[in-house]
Design a protein around this motif. Structure first.
Motif, PDB file in Angstrom:
ATOM      1  N   LEU A 101      59.786  11.816  93.943  1.00 60.61           N
ATOM      2  CA  LEU A 101      59.452  13.135  93.394  1.00 60.61           C
ATOM      3  C   LEU A 101      60.762  13.803  93.021  1.00 60.61           C
ATOM      4  CD1 LEU A 101      59.883  15.873  95.377  1.00 60.61           C
ATOM      5  CD2 LEU A 101      58.118  14.749  96.661  1.00 60.61           C
ATOM      6  N   GLU A 102      60.695  14.675  92.052  1.00 58.07           N
ATOM      7  CA  GLU A 102      61.909  15.322  91.567  1.00 58.07           C
ATOM      8  C   GLU A 102      61.843  16.833  91.747  1.00 58.07           C
ATOM      9  OE1 GLU A 102      63.293  12.161  88.128  1.00 58.07           O
ATOM     10  OE2 GLU A 102      62.409  14.057  87.481  1.00 58.07           O
ATOM     11  N   LEU A 103      63.007  17.390  92.011  1.00 54.75           N
ATOM     12  CA  LEU A 103      63.221  18.829  92.001  1.00 54.75           C
ATOM     13  C   LEU A 103      64.074  19.110  90.773  1.00 54.75           C
ATOM     14  CD1 LEU A 103      64.148  19.333  95.743  1.00 54.75           C
ATOM     15  CD2 LEU A 103      62.035  20.057  94.643  1.00 54.75           C
ATOM     16  N   ARG A 104      63.582  19.949  89.880  1.00 50.62           N
ATOM     17  CA  ARG A 104      64.316  20.265  88.646  1.00 50.62           C
ATOM     18  C   ARG A 104      64.696  21.733  88.631  1.00 50.62           C
ATOM     19  NH1 ARG A 104      60.665  16.855  84.323  1.00 50.62           N
ATOM     20  NH2 ARG A 104      61.040  14.823  85.297  1.00 50.62           N
ATOM     21  N   ALA A 105      65.967  21.983  88.403  1.00 53.63           N
ATOM     22  CA  ALA A 105      66.496  23.355  88.425  1.00 53.63           C
ATOM     23  C   ALA A 105      65.768  24.224  87.411  1.00 53.63           C
ATOM     24  CB  ALA A 105      67.990  23.341  88.120  1.00 53.63           C
ATOM     25  N   ILE A 106      65.426  25.428  87.835  1.00 51.27           N
ATOM     26  CA  ILE A 106      64.845  26.431  86.938  1.00 51.27           C
ATOM     27  C   ILE A 106      66.012  27.258  86.407  1.00 51.27           C
ATOM     28  CG2 ILE A 106      63.358  28.465  86.753  1.00 51.27           C
ATOM     29  CD1 ILE A 106      61.749  27.321  89.138  1.00 51.27           C
TER      30      ILE A 106
END
Length: 189
Positions: A6-11
């Motif tokens: 799973l990925e966390l993508r910067a907002i």
């Protein structure tokens, strides 16, 4: 091996840089990974983009481990304020190879002072030795992207330098509370 990710993508934030966003996300993520230590690996698909770790953190593990991790992440408002949590997905069958992400501990001024004391006592300290140590230790950290973090236990600020190595074969192993390993690899895709 790691079957899912799973990925966390910067907002994007108007008032702070992507690097600062990722520092906040990693600080909170580390507090969660402590409870999943050994099972969850981390990868940075945008490693060295603009000489940083990039705006994406990829977490790898089994589907069950990632579901537990995702539930923990969803309870941490700091992460949801700064990053999009993407769905858990199966690792592609076609990959580029394998990567190892490990922590690098560059030597600093305190290490130089200790070396000077030790080598002076042994009668081996010279200006040439000092210059060689500064040359060797001073340039190590500049080549690796990093996070700026602070220790909850000591309150001290520190830099987490991260080294990426390409590997030909997968290597099993455990991951630390930052999702890094000195030996184990993750798939590169």
């Amino acid at each position: 091996m790691h079957s899912h990710y799973l990925e966390l993508r910067a907002i994007s934030q108007i008032e702070i840089t992507e690097l600062d966003v990722m520092n906040q996300v990693m600080q909170s993520l580390h507090q969660i990974l402590v409870n999943h230590q050994g099972n969850i690996a981390i990868s940075f698909p945008c490693y060295r983009v603009h000489r940083t770790l990039g705006g994406v953190i990829r977490l790898l593990g089994t589907e069950k481990e990632l579901q537990n991790l995702k539930a923990d992440i969803q309870q941490k408002s700091t992460i949801s304020d700064y990053a999009l949590l993407m769905p858990i997905t199966i690792v592609p069958t076609t990959i580029k190879g394998y990567l190892r992400f490990s922590r690098v501990n560059p030597k600093g001024q305190s290490a130089l002072r200790r070396a000077e004391q030790r080598l002076t006592a042994q009668g081996k300290w010279t200006p040439e030795v000092k210059n060689k140590m500064i040359e060797k230790w001073g340039s190590v950290h500049l080549q690796y992207p990093h996070f700026h973090l602070h220790s909850k236990s000591t309150g001290q600020k520190f830099i987490l330098w991260i080294k990426q190595e390409k590997c030909l074969e997968p290597v099993q192993g455990n991951f630390n509370s930052y999702g890094l390993s000195q030996t184990a690899t993750v798939p590169d895709f």
